[in-house]
Enzyme design. Structure first.
Site, short mmCIF file in Angstrom:
data_model
loop_
_atom_site.label_atom_id
_atom_site.label_comp_id
_atom_site.label_asym_id
_atom_site.label_seq_id
_atom_site.Cartn_x
_atom_site.Cartn_y
_atom_site.Cartn_z
CD GLU A 149 -3.14 -0.30 0.04
OE1 GLU A 149 -3.57 -1.11 -0.71
OE2 GLU A 149 -2.84 0.89 -0.35
CG LEU A 150 3.42 0.97 -2.23
CD1 LEU A 150 4.46 0.68 -3.56
CD2 LEU A 150 4.35 0.90 -1.00
CB CYS A 152 -1.74 6.91 1.23
SG CYS A 152 -3.22 5.86 1.77
N1 LIG Z 1 -1.24 3.52 0.17
C1 LIG Z 1 -1.32 3.67 1.54
O1 LIG Z 1 -2.06 3.30 2.19
C2 LIG Z 1 -0.10 4.55 2.34
C3 LIG Z 1 0.79 5.32 1.61
N2 LIG Z 1 1.81 6.03 2.41
C4 LIG Z 1 3.11 6.60 1.80
O2 LIG Z 1 4.14 6.59 2.68
C5 LIG Z 1 4.98 7.73 2.41
C6 LIG Z 1 5.13 8.16 4.03
O3 LIG Z 1 5.07 7.27 5.02
P1 LIG Z 1 6.74 6.84 5.42
O4 LIG Z 1 6.68 5.99 6.77
O5 LIG Z 1 7.55 8.09 5.58
O6 LIG Z 1 7.19 5.88 4.35
P2 LIG Z 1 8.50 5.20 4.09
O7 LIG Z 1 8.53 4.73 2.95
O8 LIG Z 1 9.56 5.93 4.46
O9 LIG Z 1 8.72 3.98 5.39
C7 LIG Z 1 7.45 3.34 5.53
C8 LIG Z 1 7.95 1.96 6.44
O10 LIG Z 1 8.96 1.34 5.53
C9 LIG Z 1 10.12 1.15 6.29
N3 LIG Z 1 11.19 0.77 5.10
C10 LIG Z 1 11.83 1.83 4.48
N4 LIG Z 1 12.58 1.31 3.68
C11 LIG Z 1 12.67 0.03 3.91
C12 LIG Z 1 13.42 -1.08 3.41
N5 LIG Z 1 14.22 -1.04 2.50
N6 LIG Z 1 13.28 -2.21 3.86
C13 LIG Z 1 12.14 -2.59 5.15
N7 LIG Z 1 11.64 -1.50 5.45
C14 LIG Z 1 11.87 -0.32 5.02
C15 LIG Z 1 10.34 2.40 6.90
O11 LIG Z 1 11.41 2.10 8.11
P3 LIG Z 1 11.99 3.54 8.79
O12 LIG Z 1 11.23 3.50 9.99
O13 LIG Z 1 13.38 3.19 8.63
O14 LIG Z 1 11.72 4.65 8.17
C16 LIG Z 1 8.71 2.51 7.59
O15 LIG Z 1 8.63 1.70 8.66
C17 LIG Z 1 4.11 8.53 1.92
O16 LIG Z 1 4.71 8.71 0.52
C18 LIG Z 1 2.63 8.06 1.81
O17 LIG Z 1 2.05 8.36 0.74
C19 LIG Z 1 1.62 6.12 3.99
C20 LIG Z 1 0.54 5.60 4.26
C21 LIG Z 1 -0.45 4.86 3.77
O1 LIG Z 2 -3.09 4.60 4.84
C1 LIG Z 2 -3.81 5.96 4.70
O2 LIG Z 2 -2.99 6.97 5.08
C2 LIG Z 2 -5.16 5.73 4.74
O3 LIG Z 2 -5.34 4.52 4.18
C3 LIG Z 2 -5.63 5.77 6.37
O4 LIG Z 2 -4.77 4.69 6.91
C4 LIG Z 2 -5.66 4.43 8.04
C5 LIG Z 2 -6.93 4.97 7.67
O5 LIG Z 2 -8.02 4.34 8.43
C6 LIG Z 2 -6.90 5.37 6.49
O6 LIG Z 2 -7.83 6.25 6.03
#
Ligand SMILES: NC(=O)C1=CN([C@@H]2O[C@H](COP(=O)(O)OP(=O)(O)OC[C@H]3O[C@@H](n4cnc5c(N)ncnc54)[C@H](OP(=O)(O)O)[C@@H]3O)[C@@H](O)[C@H]2O)C=CC1
Ligand SMILES: O=C(O)[C@@H](O)[C@@H]1OC[C@H](O)[C@H]1O
Length: 476
Positions: A241-242, A275
């Site tokens: 989920e990115l 996200c």
């Molecule tokens: N689609 C969705 O539902 C969502 C998407 N996002 C996206 O994530 C981003 C913000 O969240 P953020 O936490 O900064 O995201 P990151 O990508 O920086 O980190 C996400 C998690 O992945 C870990 N991680 C990073 N690289 C690796 C690796 N190579 N191997 C294993 N684990 C790794 C991080 O650890 P560490 O603690 O070291 O950073 C963290 O726990 C935004 O782009 C946002 O859109 C966020 C929430 C929901």
């Molecule tokens: O991952 C996100 O940013 C969203 O999917 C958000 O995460 C938990 C919440 O329930 C969602 O709206």
């Protein structure tokens, strides 16, 4: 951190900041290889018993988790505010989301766990059965540190698995608190573990460990791609989920009050760190100026301040690095010719504060090619782009690398139904905003993900199939 049922501290630690003050809140342990081995060895044994329990027995334990979350709801919300910075009102909503994810998992209590297929031979039976995977690794982000813990743990446990979580280094405290809740509720020791540390260190080692049978990730597209590559040599299922870059599309015939209100809510929720947030708004030219006028009225009334203050509507960005990223996007857009209608950096009344405050920002005069329209900003910044025709705005909306969520406002049913076909996104909302519902399917297309979370389709990703051929002929 929780290592195979044991609470463990280490000499080496890493700080957790409070985004509203910029001060160090506390220190957490740094997990090492020995903690990973112990965690997985205990999880392996615990899952063998847990996987043999019935869905009804597992449901009873998860129901106790919901009760324990409720008992500690305010405490959990305060922890989210302290490490992530969202307002106390938003954090209480997040804890409600925790309960909702567990509640959906409970609905699987009487799940259909397979099917009997007509055999082509007499006295034989052909079954396709659903079984647990074993040990799940969950890599979770900082924007909803408690809710996304639940989004992964609830289905994983209900399906009969053990789960090891690596929370974001920015927000480990919520995962640790939720693990304590699971322990207090009676989740058997070793089934839920939390290893604190860096993603590219302990997170990578967890993903690559031979005992891990499935990986679920929520985070940036950058992290997702790295993790997918790390898991590839093991040939195990990975759910991603990115990042997102949700468009809000407002047609001339839209209910403008509704479109303005929901475009506004969808951008500034959680300081824009969702996200599914409205990352770019396209407004048909006939209503563009009125839309901007009404939106600015709302944005300029937003209260940015102490997230523990019930009157605050927006807290700080989660970190200085994230603040700097958002600021660079805004400055880049202005340098490329966009017009700064409001905001643009630190709020004037918080100019000397140490918190990572970012003023709600609106940009007009934006073109679709700008980085601020093509790349995920993940902050309280809204670029507004005018459009003329249906085909033009669909091309704009589909023009980025992301395909998670899209929103559109129109009173014309032909336009609405056509958009549900023409928009290349895993989630499409017509005349309504999010958040997504737990019984849906939170799935990203393109660089926004692989697989998905929630609902029946998300639950199924925590299981695997076994086909059984049974010959019950009586003697030969
Ligand atoms: N689609 C969705 O539902 C969502 C998407 N996002 C996206 O994530 C981003 C913000 O969240 P953020 O936490 O900064 O995201 P990151 O990508 O920086 O980190 C996400 C998690 O992945 C870990 N991680 C990073 N690289 C690796 C690796 N190579 N191997 C294993 N684990 C790794 C991080 O650890 P560490 O603690 O070291 O950073 C963290 O726990 C935004 O782009 C946002 O859109 C966020 C929430 C929901
Ligand atoms: O991952 C996100 O940013 C969203 O999917 C958000 O995460 C938990 C919440 O329930 C969602 O709206």
């Amino acid at each position: 951190m929780l290592v195979g049922g044991r609470w463990v501290s280490t000499d080496e630690t890493r700080p957790v900041d409070n985004p509203a003050t910029g001060d160090v809140l506390t220190e957490v342990p740094e997990a090492g290889p020995e903690h990973l081995e112990e965690t997985l060895a205990v999880a392996y044994k615990a899952q063998k018993d847990w996987g043999r329990r019935t869905y009804a027995e597992r449901a009873d334990v998860l129901a106790a988790v919901i009760d324990t979350v409720e008992e500690h709801a305010e405490e959990l919300a305060q922890i989210v505010v302290a490490e992530q910075g969202k307002t106390i009102t938003e954090a209480r909503g997040e804890i409600g989301g925790v309960k909702a994810f567990f509640d959906f998992a409970l609905t699987q209590k009487y799940r259909n766990v397979g099917e009997v297929v007509a055999s082509s031979a007499a006295n034989r039976q052909l079954m396709v059965r659903e079984e647990p995977i074993g040990i799940v690794a969950a890599i979770i982000p900082w924007n909803f540190p408690a809710a996304i813990f639940a989004r992964k743990v609830a289905p994983a446990l209900m399906a009969g698995n053990a789960i090891v979580l690596k929370p974001s280094e920015l927000t480990p405290l919520s995962a640790l608190a939720m693990a304590k809740v699971c322990e207090k509720a009676g989740v058997p020791a070793g089934l839920v573990s939390v290893l604190t540390g860096g993603g590219r260190s302990i997170g990578k080692a967890l993903v690559e460990h031979p005992l891990v049978g499935m990986v679920t990730v929520t985070g940036s597209t950058r992290a997702g791609r790295e993790i997918l590559a790390q898991a590839a040599h093991k040939v195990i299922p990975v759910s991603l989920e990115l990042g997102g870059k949700a468009p809000v599309i407002v047609f001339d015939d839209a209910d403008l009050d509704l479109a303005v209100q929901e475009a506004f809510e969808s951008r500034f929720w959680n300081c824009g760190q969702v996200c599914t947030c409205n990352e770019r708004t396209y407004v048909q030219r006939g209503v563009h100026d009125e839309f901007v006028r009404r939106l600015l009225e709302k944005v300029n009334g937003l209260v940015v301040g102490d997230p523990l203050d019930e009157g605050s509507q927006i807290g700080p960005k989660v970190s200085q690095a994230e603040w700097d990223k958002v600021k660079a996007f805004v400055d880049g857009a202005v340098d490329a010719g966009a017009r700064l209608e409001t905001g643009g950096g630190r709020p004037e009344d918080l100019a000397d504060d140490k918190g990572f405050w970012f003023a709600p920002t609106v940009l007009t005069g934006v073109s679709n090619e700008m980085d601020i329209v093509q790349q995920e900003v993940f902050g309280p910044v809204l670029p507004i782009i005018p459009f003329d025709t249906y085909d033009e705005v669909v091309e704009y909306a589909n023009s980025t690398d992301y395909g998670l969520t899209a929103y559109a406002y129109t009173e014309d049913f032909r336009t609405a139904l056509s958009l549900t076909e023409d928009l290349e996104f895993g989630e499409v909302y017509i005349n309504q905003t999010g958040p997504e519902q737990v019984q849906g399917f939170h799935t990203g297309w393109k660089m926004s993900g692989l697989g998905g979370d929630d609902g029946q389709h998300g639950f199924e990703r925590y299981t695997r199939k076994k086909t059984v051929y049974l010959d019950y002929r009586r003697g030969s």
